[in-house]
Design an enzyme around this catalytic site. Sequence first.
Site, short mmCIF file in Angstrom:
data_model
loop_
_atom_site.label_atom_id
_atom_site.label_comp_id
_atom_site.label_asym_id
_atom_site.label_seq_id
_atom_site.Cartn_x
_atom_site.Cartn_y
_atom_site.Cartn_z
N LYS A 1 0.82 -1.22 0.00
CA LYS A 1 0.00 0.00 0.00
C LYS A 1 0.85 1.27 0.00
O LYS A 1 0.57 2.21 -0.73
CB LYS A 1 -0.90 0.04 1.25
CG LYS A 1 -2.21 -0.68 1.11
CD LYS A 1 -3.19 -0.26 2.19
CE LYS A 1 -2.65 -0.24 3.59
NZ LYS A 1 -2.41 -1.56 4.18
N THR B 1 3.90 1.69 -1.02
CA THR B 1 4.59 1.81 -2.31
C THR B 1 3.62 2.34 -3.37
O THR B 1 3.98 3.24 -4.15
CB THR B 1 5.15 0.43 -2.72
OG1 THR B 1 5.99 -0.04 -1.66
CG2 THR B 1 5.95 0.52 -4.01
N ARG C 1 1.74 7.92 7.00
CA ARG C 1 2.06 7.74 8.42
C ARG C 1 3.57 7.72 8.64
O ARG C 1 4.33 7.32 7.76
CB ARG C 1 1.49 6.41 8.93
CG ARG C 1 -0.01 6.42 9.07
CD ARG C 1 -0.52 5.04 9.38
NE ARG C 1 -0.35 4.17 8.23
CZ ARG C 1 -0.54 2.86 8.24
NH1 ARG C 1 -0.87 2.25 9.36
NH2 ARG C 1 -0.39 2.15 7.15
N LYS D 1 9.83 -6.14 10.48
CA LYS D 1 9.11 -5.36 9.50
C LYS D 1 10.07 -4.47 8.71
O LYS D 1 11.07 -4.00 9.22
CB LYS D 1 8.11 -4.48 10.25
CG LYS D 1 7.13 -3.73 9.39
CD LYS D 1 6.22 -2.92 10.30
CE LYS D 1 5.23 -2.10 9.50
NZ LYS D 1 5.86 -1.11 8.63
N ALA E 1 -3.50 0.43 13.57
CA ALA E 1 -4.73 0.27 12.78
C ALA E 1 -5.70 -0.71 13.43
O ALA E 1 -6.78 -0.95 12.90
CB ALA E 1 -4.38 -0.18 11.37
N PHE F 1 -3.98 -1.69 7.12
CA PHE F 1 -4.65 -2.98 6.93
C PHE F 1 -5.53 -2.98 5.68
O PHE F 1 -5.32 -2.17 4.77
CB PHE F 1 -5.48 -3.35 8.17
CG PHE F 1 -4.66 -3.64 9.40
CD1 PHE F 1 -3.30 -3.93 9.34
CD2 PHE F 1 -5.25 -3.61 10.67
CE1 PHE F 1 -2.56 -4.20 10.48
CE2 PHE F 1 -4.52 -3.88 11.82
CZ PHE F 1 -3.18 -4.17 11.72
N PHE G 1 3.79 -7.90 -9.33
CA PHE G 1 5.00 -8.56 -8.89
C PHE G 1 5.62 -9.28 -10.09
O PHE G 1 4.92 -9.61 -11.05
CB PHE G 1 4.70 -9.56 -7.76
CG PHE G 1 4.53 -8.90 -6.42
CD1 PHE G 1 3.51 -7.99 -6.20
CD2 PHE G 1 5.40 -9.16 -5.38
CE1 PHE G 1 3.35 -7.36 -4.97
CE2 PHE G 1 5.25 -8.55 -4.14
CZ PHE G 1 4.23 -7.64 -3.94
N TRP H 1 6.81 0.00 -8.08
CA TRP H 1 7.98 -0.50 -7.36
C TRP H 1 9.15 -0.64 -8.34
O TRP H 1 10.24 -0.16 -8.09
CB TRP H 1 7.64 -1.85 -6.72
CG TRP H 1 8.74 -2.43 -5.89
CD1 TRP H 1 9.05 -2.11 -4.60
CD2 TRP H 1 9.68 -3.43 -6.30
NE1 TRP H 1 10.13 -2.84 -4.17
CE2 TRP H 1 10.54 -3.66 -5.19
CE3 TRP H 1 9.89 -4.15 -7.49
CZ2 TRP H 1 11.57 -4.58 -5.24
CZ3 TRP H 1 10.92 -5.07 -7.53
CH2 TRP H 1 11.76 -5.28 -6.41
#
Lengths: 561, 561
Positions: free
Chosen positions: A77, A79, A100, A111, A279, A307, A387, A415
Amino acid sequence: MTTTSAADMSDLAIASRAVLEPIAVVARRAGIPEEALEPYGRYKAKVDTDLLPSTGTKLGKVVLVSAMSPTPAGEGKSTVTVGLGDALAATGTKTMIALREPSLGPIFGMKGGATGGGYSQVLPMDEINMHFTGDFHAITSANNLLMALVDNHLHQGNALGIDPRRITFRRVIDMNDRALRNIVIGLGGPTEGVPRETGFDITVASEVMAVFCLATGLADLRARLAKMTIGYTYDKTPVTVGDLGAEGAMTMLLKEAVKPNLVQSMAGTPALIHGGPFANIAHGCNSVIATNTARSLADVVVTEAGFGADLGAEKFMDIKARFSGAHPDAVVLVATVRALKMHGGVAKDALKTENVQAVRDGLANLSRHARNIRKFGIQPVVAINKFTLDTDAELSVVTSWAAANGIECAVADVWGQGPAGGADLAQAVLRAIEAPGDFAPLYDLDLGIEGKILTVVREIYGGADVEYSAAAKRMLKQIHENGWDNLPVCMAKTQYSFSDDPTLLGAPEGFTLQVRDLIPKTGAGFIVAVTGAIMTMPGLPKAPAAMRMDVDEHGQAVGLF
Amino acid sequence: MTTTSAADMSDLAIASRAVLEPIAVVARRAGIPEEALEPYGRYKAKVDTDLLPSTGTKLGKVVLVSAMSPTPAGEGKSTVTVGLGDALAATGTKTMIALREPSLGPIFGMKGGATGGGYSQVLPMDEINMHFTGDFHAITSANNLLMALVDNHLHQGNALGIDPRRITFRRVIDMNDRALRNIVIGLGGPTEGVPRETGFDITVASEVMAVFCLATGLADLRARLAKMTIGYTYDKTPVTVGDLGAEGAMTMLLKEAVKPNLVQSMAGTPALIHGGPFANIAHGCNSVIATNTARSLADVVVTEAGFGADLGAEKFMDIKARFSGAHPDAVVLVATVRALKMHGGVAKDALKTENVQAVRDGLANLSRHARNIRKFGIQPVVAINKFTLDTDAELSVVTSWAAANGIECAVADVWGQGPAGGADLAQAVLRAIEAPGDFAPLYDLDLGIEGKILTVVREIYGGADVEYSAAAKRMLKQIHENGWDNLPVCMAKTQYSFSDDPTLLGAPEGFTLQVRDLIPKTGAGFIVAVTGAIMTMPGLPKAPAAMRMDVDEHGQAVGLF
């Protein structure tokens, strides 16, 4: 920009090769006058919103980036948010990104950062991920000053009659520190405080963070802090921060932090990065101040909620947009072939193999999210975050489904390709935000807590009913007695399923949601409904990511990602 | 500058009336090239020392501001440091001020800031006192990342065999929080960590802070962090940060913080404010990096050490100067008529009444401090920090004594008059630093721990002997077994007396110092000798200063001082 393939390089390596513009140049492009800019290093600045030119009623449109129910690896999200912002800016649209701030704790665990990836990142990524401009440290300090004052109040005679066993507020630390989850403090005898059970949460789980992100300005922040409930007296009356008189000093600690932080994306798009509540037990999006500041400066603001859309987008609408006016003009649902296959029943170790039927089966999940967005009067736009292993056959299942259902949809490879990879998505979004909107929150506030939870469960989750534990039933009674019925609800639920069972993938129906507990957040202004186990203090894994981090001989961060 | 009397206004009120220059202008005057300046807001900046022009071997002289044994109210060392810096600058001498950063915790308790007072302050005082550039938050994070890794190590199988009962390192928080002094963590069962007793110290008491302030650069910082002892194995072998492999991530968290912070005094003198270790269990002065940076830029650097000269100056010589080369060319001993009267036997409630004989009797304390400074091969300069109630008769007792003993001495009123009030003191200091110096630390490192402590007690304190508790004797043995005998000692003693008894004023003799414990700080590189009770986590008073703090309608801090 270098053209090295993103697949060959870490995010940090790509980020370190980028050539950044001085933040004053970025600010000028964003329309921020020099007197409103407070630089923090060369490439970060705080924006003094009091010194921005008044825009009257003309405010930019909001594009909210949300997602289908994610896999544990996440669907990218952040990215897509950065890449979409860059792609919109490339069309000549005056665009700002609002994100954020990353939490320090998880960075040392497993992470990645929250600064995007590949050629769609906000920069300088190492500084944003480390201490940035100190906002989270200020929030930690304000939270912990409050708790020092609470325990000092107990120690100095407890004039308010606070029951040490009923203090619900906890200290926080921006670190994954399992051993602080359950602790006993105040040991050592009469000069060393009053013994009691408590624990530390991670900073992003603090109600101070939620308040910080919902406040419209410093005065509103102060008023919300004063309304926070820290616990109860021996006769079960709520005790607020205002009762203690701590809101002034807490606000003083936060007075610089409330100014939103300006940085740039790798393509030079101005981005405000500010606040970052959980979240689950909070609403999971950047500050109202940042979103509204971006709207006053740009024609389109691209922002993100945590999320999947059942949690992040629903809370954005029913909590953030309801009170701030910043409702989305379009919601981008990030989908991946990988997540669709997972929701189509494919096991984790087979996700890399082409499986067109599984993608088709997984559309049930995406489809329900798209339907849900329409319930708020907003058109969804599906962004397939591409991807390298995705096949054309798999991708076309999704685009065909979207076309058949009249849903804007585009394949995005931001990406790997940066803004060029988001050109189609940008056009889809520009079409969607031109459509006349008809936003409304999902429920009215006077429905009662149970009514509001049931509405979310039926309308958004697709469930049938709600069951309350004995503890939750006691809290319902207490909430009613304290006059908190009119607050919105903030659902704390697994992000992996529409239900409260993370293994129930796709688009489950007919289930009963179990509400284990209700937590009033009277400063943030919502009641958290806890379903399942919610972790407010993560732990470190056996081999923490911290072990590979270091600085090189030039003082540069290495091993960050 | 306004000419309103300082006595009529709070420090914050005076500070808010000052007109500040942009930090880039201050930097230019200090000789800092623009590429080395990283602004933090309009009036603060970090200095990238790698980008400063090389000065070769030409380094500025160091003036250390210390004091006679203080009263509990303090004798105004920071104010004299700033005022002397301004007064030296006013003579045309290229001057920089180097100070410690204030700790957030005590600000909310009782203490004032550490930014000077009256017309001798460093600015912006509210920002310096609040979060400044985040250095202490970075130190807190590095310390607590280490502890999260330690407890995670226990939880994940404890491959190093660390004895949970022998972990000596503690978490820190920059807050006065009594209830965190003694705690039990890791409760809640097998998934929630390993239960053990521990506690939080205030951030300035962290060994990370001491290491930060003694490091000569990032590589030295990393090496010192790796050498810190976090506890012992079941067979009592020391376990270091290097054994855990945590020094890389810790250094990454500190890589921006190690850059010294540039601000300005009210008179516009450039000041580096950087680091701030406790003056009891650590050495109590600003970072070596800041002092050496200031020496590379200015002809005279005015800096400060905590507490009286028996503690602050001794540690400056025997710890900081020994390893950094930054030894003082003059030591200013701040004296007040009030403190002299107290050491002359006057009770607290009679200190405001003229008492010439008590001032004369109190000179015994000041005299011993002056003698001590000479033992390091440095000339003392007495600065009488003038208070409004001081009489000419009282002041002339001190100036006559100094003249009779060949000690440079001046009355200074920098609090009330700014630089003009320090003109005489500046001339005295300029004379003193022209005298040829002959600096040497007090003791050789190979004397053994007991030999070094005895030397300090006899030569500096005027005591006769040292007694060790059973615990201290065990530690002496352990220190010897671990090969730490050659570290200097860091005395943790009351600042109110030369002895370890705070009620023994004047210049006591013949006493026996009680060493209660010895604490090896193997990263900082000293052995702390604990005499009496040393508080590493202060508490809040019944009416904390936090209660009067707030922000006004313009977002400005009020009630800070």
